[in-house]
Design an enzyme around this catalytic site. Structure first.
Site, PDB file in Angstrom:
ATOM      1  N   ASP A 273      68.134  30.076  13.286  1.00 43.60           N
ATOM      2  CA  ASP A 273      68.011  30.654  14.627  1.00 43.60           C
ATOM      3  C   ASP A 273      67.486  29.565  15.558  1.00 43.60           C
ATOM      4  O   ASP A 273      66.323  29.174  15.487  1.00 43.60           O
ATOM      5  CB  ASP A 273      67.046  31.845  14.569  1.00 43.60           C
ATOM      6  CG  ASP A 273      66.699  32.422  15.938  1.00 43.60           C
ATOM      7  OD1 ASP A 273      67.169  31.880  16.967  1.00 43.60           O
ATOM      8  OD2 ASP A 273      65.944  33.413  15.983  1.00 43.60           O
TER       9      ASP A 273
ATOM     10  N   GLN B 218      64.995  29.292  20.400  1.00 43.69           N
ATOM     11  CA  GLN B 218      63.837  28.677  21.053  1.00 43.69           C
ATOM     12  C   GLN B 218      63.841  27.155  20.968  1.00 43.69           C
ATOM     13  O   GLN B 218      63.040  26.496  21.631  1.00 43.69           O
ATOM     14  CB  GLN B 218      62.539  29.221  20.437  1.00 43.69           C
ATOM     15  CG  GLN B 218      62.320  30.712  20.651  1.00 43.69           C
ATOM     16  CD  GLN B 218      62.070  31.056  22.110  1.00 43.69           C
ATOM     17  OE1 GLN B 218      61.497  30.278  22.863  1.00 43.69           O
ATOM     18  NE2 GLN B 218      62.484  32.250  22.506  1.00 43.69           N
TER      19      GLN B 218
ATOM     20  N   LYS C  70      68.572  31.178  27.436  1.00 43.12           N
ATOM     21  CA  LYS C  70      67.385  30.363  27.157  1.00 43.12           C
ATOM     22  C   LYS C  70      67.665  28.875  27.395  1.00 43.12           C
ATOM     23  O   LYS C  70      66.738  28.077  27.477  1.00 43.12           O
ATOM     24  CB  LYS C  70      66.902  30.603  25.728  1.00 43.12           C
ATOM     25  CG  LYS C  70      66.452  32.042  25.474  1.00 43.12           C
ATOM     26  CD  LYS C  70      65.889  32.232  24.097  1.00 43.12           C
ATOM     27  CE  LYS C  70      65.691  33.696  23.759  1.00 43.12           C
ATOM     28  NZ  LYS C  70      64.665  34.350  24.581  1.00 43.12           N
TER      29      LYS C  70
ATOM     30  N   CYS D 225      58.537  40.687  19.992  1.00 50.11           N
ATOM     31  CA  CYS D 225      59.532  40.961  18.953  1.00 50.11           C
ATOM     32  C   CYS D 225      59.201  40.212  17.663  1.00 50.11           C
ATOM     33  O   CYS D 225      60.091  39.666  16.982  1.00 50.11           O
ATOM     34  CB  CYS D 225      60.934  40.612  19.426  1.00 50.11           C
ATOM     35  SG  CYS D 225      61.535  41.659  20.759  1.00 50.11           S
TER      36      CYS D 225
END
Length: 417
Positions: free
Chosen positions: A211, A214, A237, A375
């Site tokens: 993932d 970020q 993002k 989250c």
């Protein structure tokens, strides 16, 4: 004397932040009568004019559906759409655009992969995730585990917010079939040693899913160097539009996986007896795609390519250094996540204050942060808190904004003294 002046000042990186800020029109406004200080970049980053203009130009000059169009507008739209895919490929250093799938974002990408890999799972198999994962990298695997009899196994984190590597080594075993890991924690800012962990997993034949939501705002991933099987991120993002993201997948695995959705574009031929699938990447792209958003994402990558990326990262690092220095000016403030290697994300709590109160009172001073569980409820449970306040910085933030944050936190604290 202002409390902030007593803290050591971090050296300002050589990066023209004022010029960059002029590219982001939203940053020039006032909120509640105060100049906006936007420190919620981890949730969604702002968009430069280059992105807004590219999407506007698409709708004004070339809007049409892509592929199969027998007219000029269709050709223009297809060229812009597939050109954006190539920009994503280059950004991630994938081997081919066949390995770049458009999705609605990171969450859909993980669901697509989990659904596609379900056929590989059976009772007793294990899916290794970390304790710092976003729910989007936990829940889809739980759903697949329920369907297949597999088990989701969490890797603990240390109190500093780093992955417990000893635990990882002991948990990675013969039953491990999938490793699903965040590159960067959205709560802690921790940068995980993904390349090394992927190498360990690959040695055991484990499929690796990273993932990158970020990570990509702060540095470029190189999926070939990382060696992972899948890597995904969300455009919003990465200073691009909402509603679109990109998934890198190793071609051999994508070929093997069944389609995620059925309908137009993802087919080769349809009859009532049998349907055959389109080639990659279209096999996983049912229906009319988010064309303008893909164009916008391509423009965001172009914009970032035009910046001094090394200077940008140095500027962000300096913001975090300064923020860490100023923590001492707010008694009772505690940072959640003190990893040595992290991006400029600061999650914190202040003794006697609820995170939501902090966020509301900062907003009254024009400062936007995020509060809550982010989250990441399992991680909150580990730290024994219902949630945190989180300031997440981007390259367009300034040292002055960091100091405004801490001046505002001092005011908040005095209100409850």
């Amino acid at each position: 004397m202002n409390d902030l002046s007593m803290a050591k000042t971090a050296p300002q990186a050589r990066f023209d932040v004022d010029a960059v800020r002029r590219d982001f029109p939203i940053l020039g406004q006032q909120v509640n009568g105060k100049p906006l200080v936007y420190l919620d970049n981890g949730a969604s980053a702002q968009k430069p004019l280059a992105v807004l203009d590219a999407m506007d130009r698409y709708y004004r000059e070339m809007h049409s559906n892509v592929h199969r169009g027998a007219h000029t507008l269709g050709d223009r739209a297809t060229s812009a759409f597939e050109g954006a895919r190539e920009k994503v490929r280059a950004f991630m250093n994938a081997a081919s655009t066949r390995e770049i799938i458009w999705t609605r974002g990171t969450t859909e990408a993980i669901n697509l992969i989990a659904n596609g890999l379900a056929q590989r799972l059976k009772a007793g198999d294990e899916i290794l995730v970390s304790q710092m994962e976003h729910h989007a990298n936990i829940v889809p695997w739980q759903m697949m585990a329920e369907r297949t009899g597999a088990k989701v196994v969490p890797v603990p984190v240390t109190p500093a917010g780093e992955l417990d590597l000893d635990s990882f080594n002991s948990l990675l075993g013969d039953n491990t079939k999938i490793l699903a890991l965040t590159h960067v924690s959205n709560v802690l800012g921790t940068i995980n040693p993904v390349a090394a962990l992927v190498e360990q997993a690959k040695a055991r034949g484990v499929i690796t899913v990273i993932d990158g939501a970020q990570a990509v705002p702060h540095f470029q991933p190189d999926v070939q160097a990382l060696g992972c099987d899948f890597y995904m991120f969300s455009a919003h993002k990465l200073f691009g539009p909402t509603g679109i993201g990109a998934l890198y997948g190793r071609a051999e695995l994508l070929e093997e996986m069944p389609p995620y959705q059925g309908g137009g574009e993802m087919i080769e031929r349809v009859s009532f007896e049998r349907t055959t699938w389109n080639t990659l990447p279209y096999k996983f792209e049912a229906g009319t795609p988010a064309i303008a958003e893909a164009v916008g994402l391509g423009a965001a990558i172009d914009y970032l390519d035009g910046l001094d990326r090394e200077g940008m990262q140095a500027a962000e690092d300096a913001l975090l250094v300064r923020a860490n220095e100023l923590v001492e000016t707010v008694p009772g403030m505690e940072i959640i996540g003190t990893a040595k290697n992290k991006v400029p994300v600061m999650s914190f709590k202040i003794e006697g204050l609820h995170p939501s109160d902090i966020g509301t009172l900062l907003d009254q001073q024009g400062i936007a942060i995020r509060t809550g569980h982010h989250c990441a409820m399992p991680l909150m449970d580990f730290y024994g808190v219902p949630g945190t306040a989180r300031a997440s910085f981007a390259f367009y933030n300034t040292m002055e904004e960091v100091e405004q944050l801490f001046t505002a936190l001092q005011k908040v604290q005095r209100l409850f003294a």
